[in-house]
Design an enzyme around this catalytic site. Structure first.
Site, short mmCIF file in Angstrom:
data_model
loop_
_atom_site.label_atom_id
_atom_site.label_comp_id
_atom_site.label_asym_id
_atom_site.label_seq_id
_atom_site.Cartn_x
_atom_site.Cartn_y
_atom_site.Cartn_z
N HIS A 109 0.69 -1.11 -0.07
CA HIS A 109 -0.02 -0.02 0.16
C HIS A 109 0.77 1.33 -0.17
CE1 HIS A 109 -3.57 2.38 0.57
NE2 HIS A 109 -2.52 3.05 1.76
N GLN A 173 10.99 2.79 -3.50
CA GLN A 173 10.97 2.09 -2.08
C GLN A 173 10.02 0.80 -2.16
OE1 GLN A 173 13.47 2.85 0.00
NE2 GLN A 173 13.91 4.55 -1.20
N1 NHR Z 1 -9.31 -6.42 0.15
C1 NHR Z 1 -9.57 -6.33 1.49
N2 NHR Z 1 -10.53 -7.02 1.90
N3 NHR Z 1 -8.69 -5.92 2.44
C2 NHR Z 1 -7.49 -4.99 1.94
O1 NHR Z 1 -6.71 -4.84 2.86
C3 NHR Z 1 -7.38 -4.84 0.46
C4 NHR Z 1 -8.30 -5.66 -0.37
C5 NHR Z 1 -8.15 -5.26 -1.67
C6 NHR Z 1 -7.29 -4.42 -2.03
C7 NHR Z 1 -5.24 -3.03 -1.81
C8 NHR Z 1 -5.64 -1.66 -1.39
C9 NHR Z 1 -4.35 -0.51 -1.72
O2 NHR Z 1 -3.36 -1.12 -1.23
C10 NHR Z 1 -6.20 -3.98 -1.36
C11 NHR Z 1 -6.44 -4.16 -0.01
C12 NHR Z 1 -8.47 -0.85 -3.90
C13 NHR Z 1 -9.31 -0.02 -3.33
C14 NHR Z 1 -10.47 0.54 -4.00
O3 NHR Z 1 -11.41 1.48 -3.36
C15 NHR Z 1 -8.74 0.61 -2.20
C16 NHR Z 1 -7.81 0.01 -1.57
C17 NHR Z 1 -6.90 -1.03 -2.25
C18 NHR Z 1 -7.33 -1.52 -3.32
N4 NHR Z 1 -11.07 0.04 -5.08
C19 NHR Z 1 -12.21 0.40 -5.79
C20 NHR Z 1 -13.39 -0.69 -5.52
O4 NHR Z 1 -14.52 -0.54 -5.47
C21 NHR Z 1 -12.15 0.60 -7.30
C22 NHR Z 1 -10.92 1.58 -7.64
C23 NHR Z 1 -10.64 1.39 -9.30
O5 NHR Z 1 -10.99 0.44 -9.70
O6 NHR Z 1 -9.81 2.15 -9.43
O7 NHR Z 1 -13.02 -1.89 -5.43
O8 NHR Z 1 -4.70 0.45 -1.61
C1 GAR Z 2 1.74 1.18 -6.40
O1 GAR Z 2 2.06 2.24 -6.13
C2 GAR Z 2 0.76 0.30 -5.43
O2 GAR Z 2 1.71 0.58 -4.21
C3 GAR Z 2 -0.33 0.88 -5.64
O3 GAR Z 2 -0.51 1.15 -7.13
C4 GAR Z 2 0.77 1.30 -7.64
C5 GAR Z 2 0.76 0.14 -8.52
O4 GAR Z 2 1.88 0.45 -9.45
N1 GAR Z 2 -1.36 0.34 -5.08
C6 GAR Z 2 -2.78 0.79 -4.71
O5 GAR Z 2 -2.86 1.92 -4.70
C7 GAR Z 2 -3.72 -0.45 -4.47
N2 GAR Z 2 -4.76 0.38 -4.31
P1 GAR Z 2 2.19 -0.86 -10.32
O6 GAR Z 2 1.16 -1.37 -10.77
O7 GAR Z 2 3.19 -0.24 -11.18
O8 GAR Z 2 2.88 -2.01 -9.37
#
Ligand code: NHR
Ligand code: GAR
Length: 215
Positions: A109, A173
């Site tokens: 993240h 990083q």
């Molecule tokens: N799922 C769970 N249950 N728990 C976590 O900690 C998760 C997860 C799924 C993905 C990655 C996360 C990040 O690193 C992750 C962690 C997507 C969204 C989001 O809002 C938020 C956080 C992360 C990934 N997604 C929207 C949705 O409605 C769609 C956004 C888009 O398609 O651009 O799923 O940040």
């Molecule tokens: C990375 O910065 C990752 O940490 C972030 O998206 C980028 C993906 O880059 N992840 C999220 O924001 C998940 N919600 P990449 O496709 O080049 O690895």
């Protein structure tokens, strides 16, 4: 050697960092497959060029999150991974999916959790005026971006930073710490125990690797 499956949604630079670490002999894993929820994810081409099996499950083709997650789990399980690695995967995963991979599902993240869960983390860090920002590798739990922390890397926020410059500093990083965390798992030293992260025999080398280079 442990099997991993990598889930992506886009560019796949974290996936590339994992492939590069494997190729350099620094990451003893078999990358069994790369799976995207977006057909146009650039990372799918990169993975295919590297000779890795690729799959795409377009979430838009499913009736809802639970139906998509069931299909995704079936696809993943076909590769029998020891670890599922979210690398820029942008779909929130349902509780059932997350529980199925308890202790075997990690995410990177782009913030120092618990600050800035969710999306647009770099702009939000700039808006808050924080002086230190970074990235977090964590085990995934049903509560979004709240799972137990495995490793973090910090970077300074500079006065003249833009969203792009800060994104790039953090991403550099990410590419260092994600292969390191997956390596710990591959070595059988990293696990989730009673909801806490346990790392066996951390070495000075591990600690030095995590210390960020100042930009
Ligand atoms: N799922 C769970 N249950 N728990 C976590 O900690 C998760 C997860 C799924 C993905 C990655 C996360 C990040 O690193 C992750 C962690 C997507 C969204 C989001 O809002 C938020 C956080 C992360 C990934 N997604 C929207 C949705 O409605 C769609 C956004 C888009 O398609 O651009 O799923 O940040
Ligand atoms: C990375 O910065 C990752 O940490 C972030 O998206 C980028 C993906 O880059 N992840 C999220 O924001 C998940 N919600 P990449 O496709 O080049 O690895």
């Amino acid at each position: 050697m442990k099997n991993i499956v990598i889930l992506i949604s886009g560019r796949g630079s974290n996936m590339e960092a994992l492939i590069a670490a494997r190729d350099a002999g620094d990451l003893p894993v078999n990358i069994a497959a790369v799976i995207s929820n977006r057909p146009d994810a650039k990372g799918l081409e990169t993975a295919a060029r590297a000779g890795i099996a690729t799959r795409c499950l377009d979430h838009k083709a499913y009736a809802g999150r639970v139906a998509f997650d069931a299909a995704l789990a079936e696809c993943i399980d076909g590769f029998a991974p020891d670890l599922v690695v979210l690398a820029g995967f942008m779909r929130i995963l349902s509780e059932g999916f997350v529980r199925r991979y308890d202790g075997r599902l990690v995410n990177i993240h782009p913030s120092l959790l618990p600050s800035f869960p969710g999306l647009h983390t770099h702009q939000r860090a700039l808006d808050e005026g924080v002086r230190i920002h970074g990235c977090t590798v964590h085990f995934v739990t049903p509560a979004l971006d709240h799972g137990p922390v495995i490793v973090q890397a910090a970077v300074p926020v500079l006065d003249d930073d833009t969203e792009d410059s800060l994104t790039a500093r953090v991403l550099a990083q990410e590419h260092r710490v994600y292969p390191l965390a997956v390596r710990w798992f591959a070595e059988g030293r990293l696990r989730l125990e009673d909801g806490r992260v346990r790392l066996d025999a951390p070495t000075l080398a591990d600690a030095v690797l995590v210390a960020p280079r100042l930009a």
